[in-house]
Design a protein around this motif. Structure first.
Motif, PDB file in Angstrom:
ATOM      1  N   ASP A 229      -1.428  -0.665  -1.789  1.00 50.44           N
ATOM      2  CA  ASP A 229      -0.218  -0.859  -1.187  1.00 50.44           C
ATOM      3  C   ASP A 229      -0.285  -1.608   0.414  1.00 50.44           C
ATOM      4  OD1 ASP A 229      -1.247   1.469  -0.054  1.00 50.44           O
ATOM      5  OD2 ASP A 229       0.425   2.649  -0.048  1.00 50.44           O
ATOM      6  N   GLU A 230      -1.190  -0.994   1.285  1.00 53.64           N
ATOM      7  CA  GLU A 230      -1.344  -1.753   2.461  1.00 53.64           C
ATOM      8  C   GLU A 230      -1.942  -3.147   2.428  1.00 53.64           C
ATOM      9  OE1 GLU A 230      -4.265   0.624   4.773  1.00 53.64           O
ATOM     10  OE2 GLU A 230      -3.120   2.481   4.486  1.00 53.64           O
ATOM     11  N   GLU A 231      -2.544  -3.463   1.516  1.00 54.82           N
ATOM     12  CA  GLU A 231      -3.006  -5.046   1.461  1.00 54.82           C
ATOM     13  C   GLU A 231      -1.832  -5.625   1.077  1.00 54.82           C
ATOM     14  OE1 GLU A 231      -5.755  -8.199   1.211  1.00 54.82           O
ATOM     15  OE2 GLU A 231      -5.755  -5.942   2.193  1.00 54.82           O
ATOM     16  N   LEU A 232      -0.999  -5.203   0.354  1.00 53.47           N
ATOM     17  CA  LEU A 232       0.192  -5.986  -0.248  1.00 53.47           C
ATOM     18  C   LEU A 232       1.217  -6.295   1.025  1.00 53.47           C
ATOM     19  CD1 LEU A 232       1.101  -4.592  -3.693  1.00 53.47           C
ATOM     20  CD2 LEU A 232       0.008  -6.671  -3.104  1.00 53.47           C
ATOM     21  N   LYS A 233       1.117  -5.274   1.984  1.00 53.90           N
ATOM     22  CA  LYS A 233       2.039  -5.708   3.109  1.00 53.90           C
ATOM     23  C   LYS A 233       1.252  -6.490   4.168  1.00 53.90           C
ATOM     24  CE  LYS A 233       3.706  -0.879   2.569  1.00 53.90           C
ATOM     25  NZ  LYS A 233       3.877   0.777   3.337  1.00 53.90           N
ATOM     26  N   GLN A 234      -0.029  -6.453   4.231  1.00 57.81           N
ATOM     27  CA  GLN A 234      -0.756  -6.961   5.367  1.00 57.81           C
ATOM     28  C   GLN A 234      -1.411  -8.299   4.938  1.00 57.81           C
ATOM     29  OE1 GLN A 234      -3.851  -4.297   6.513  1.00 57.81           O
ATOM     30  NE2 GLN A 234      -2.594  -2.820   6.942  1.00 57.81           N
ATOM     31  N   TYR A 238      -0.175 -12.310  -0.414  1.00 53.74           N
ATOM     32  CA  TYR A 238       0.604 -11.679  -1.139  1.00 53.74           C
ATOM     33  C   TYR A 238       2.153 -11.569  -0.773  1.00 53.74           C
ATOM     34  CZ  TYR A 238      -3.498  -9.989  -3.576  1.00 53.74           C
ATOM     35  OH  TYR A 238      -4.856  -9.828  -4.123  1.00 53.74           O
ATOM     36  N   GLN A 239       2.194 -11.561   0.805  1.00 50.20           N
ATOM     37  CA  GLN A 239       3.598 -11.533   1.385  1.00 50.20           C
ATOM     38  C   GLN A 239       4.269 -12.777   1.140  1.00 50.20           C
ATOM     39  OE1 GLN A 239       2.620 -10.741   5.518  1.00 50.20           O
ATOM     40  NE2 GLN A 239       3.060  -8.504   5.210  1.00 50.20           N
ATOM     41  N   ASN A 242       4.719 -13.224  -3.175  1.00 49.05           N
ATOM     42  CA  ASN A 242       5.597 -12.048  -3.952  1.00 49.05           C
ATOM     43  C   ASN A 242       4.822 -11.968  -5.152  1.00 49.05           C
ATOM     44  OD1 ASN A 242       6.835 -10.930  -1.686  1.00 49.05           O
ATOM     45  ND2 ASN A 242       8.550 -12.681  -2.305  1.00 49.05           N
ATOM     46  N   GLN A 245       5.459  -8.342  -6.921  1.00 53.52           N
ATOM     47  CA  GLN A 245       6.887  -7.665  -6.824  1.00 53.52           C
ATOM     48  C   GLN A 245       7.253  -6.470  -7.960  1.00 53.52           C
ATOM     49  OE1 GLN A 245       9.727 -11.147  -6.950  1.00 53.52           O
ATOM     50  NE2 GLN A 245      10.370 -10.682  -4.750  1.00 53.52           N
TER      51      GLN A 245
END
Length: 274
Positions: A229-234, A238-239, A242, A245
């Motif tokens: 979850d942290e990797e997807l935000k940082q 991935y940002q 998406n 998703q």
């Protein structure tokens, strides 16, 4: 004479009822034994069994014989097992133990994975003198899949992945346990490439994720070597894209497991897509 015959029959029953001291070198063998309510004397790599298999949990009394690929032969001999069950991938090359080793391959033959797993379960059931229990589990699993398939109306392609590191993933084909479960449930595997290895798994780059349709449902099997979850935000990649998703993480399920792993995966998958 009659008393002697009765005594011999009682002795025969006691011998047949004797619980074999079995070392399950391979986790798949250990899982199947536990599934059939038979505890192995020892397993290979017990210390990380929980990380990758998790269920069924092994009792503390089950011993650890070291690495599956290179177990402690002296310790195994001292345990005095009646039998060692393993796959051809973890065969022990030792002349002292060769007559005690039984090879059972769940994933090595050319039949479909589901059939192969069923055959492996039956073989272990026969070894444990639990053929009927094995047949019952096979039958109930078939009924579970048939019943679940009728209820499902999910049409999105599903990609089943497991992170090796932040840039590489394992992805499971139709020749894997997870792929076989998808097929039994009538669901579409988003990855249709064939692989030549035993477990139907391929290694892809995170850039390969771009090739999947936007509507792909990603199922991530733990353990993950970082906090997803942290990797997807940082992670800018991935940002921007998406890719994840629509994804769910599932607790560890042994990807080269037996029927219990297959059913666990199917049940947990159904919970997140219904």
């Amino acid at each position: 004479m009659k008393k002697i015959i009765i005594s011999l029959l009682i002795l025969l029953e006691l011998i047949q009822a004797k619980e074999l001291k079995i070392i399950a070198l391979d986790w798949t063998m250990a899982e199947t034994m536990m599934m059939l309510n038979s505890q192995p004397l020892a397993v290979g790599d017990k210390r990380i069994y929980n990380t990758w298999v998790k269920e069924p949990a092994l009792p503390q009394s089950v011993k650890d014989v070291g690495l599956r690929v290179q177990p402690n032969i002296e310790y195994i001999i001292n345990l005095k097992p009646d039998l060692i069950i393993t796959s051809s991938l973890f065969i022990i090359d030792n002349h002292i133990l060769k007559n005690k080793i039984k090879i059972i391959d769940f994933y090595q033959n050319k039949k479909d994975v589901y059939t192969s797993i069923n055959e492996g379960v039956l073989q272990i059931g026969i070894i444990l003198n639990k053929k009927q229990e094995a047949l019952e589990f096979i039958k109930n699993t078939k009924l579970f899949f048939e019943s679940s398939k009728k209820k499902l109306h999910y049409t999105k392609p599903i990609a089943i992945v497991q992170f090796v590191d932040k840039k590489h993933l394992r992805i499971y084909t139709k020749h894997s346990l997870f792929g076989a479960a998808l097929e039994q449930l009538g669901l579409k595997n988003a990855y249709d490439k064939n692989t030549n290895n035993a477990w139907g798994v391929d290694i892809i780059s995170f850039l390969d994720l771009l090739k999947f349709p936007k509507e792909t449902k990603f199922i991530v099997i733990k353990p993950t070597p970082f906090k997803l979850d942290e990797e997807l935000k940082q992670n800018p990649f991935y940002q921007k894209m998406n890719i994840f998703q629509d994804y769910n993480e599932l607790e560890p399920i042994w990807s080269a497991g037996s029927l219990m792993s297959m059913r666990r995966f199917a049940k947990e998958l159904i919970e997140v897509i219904e």
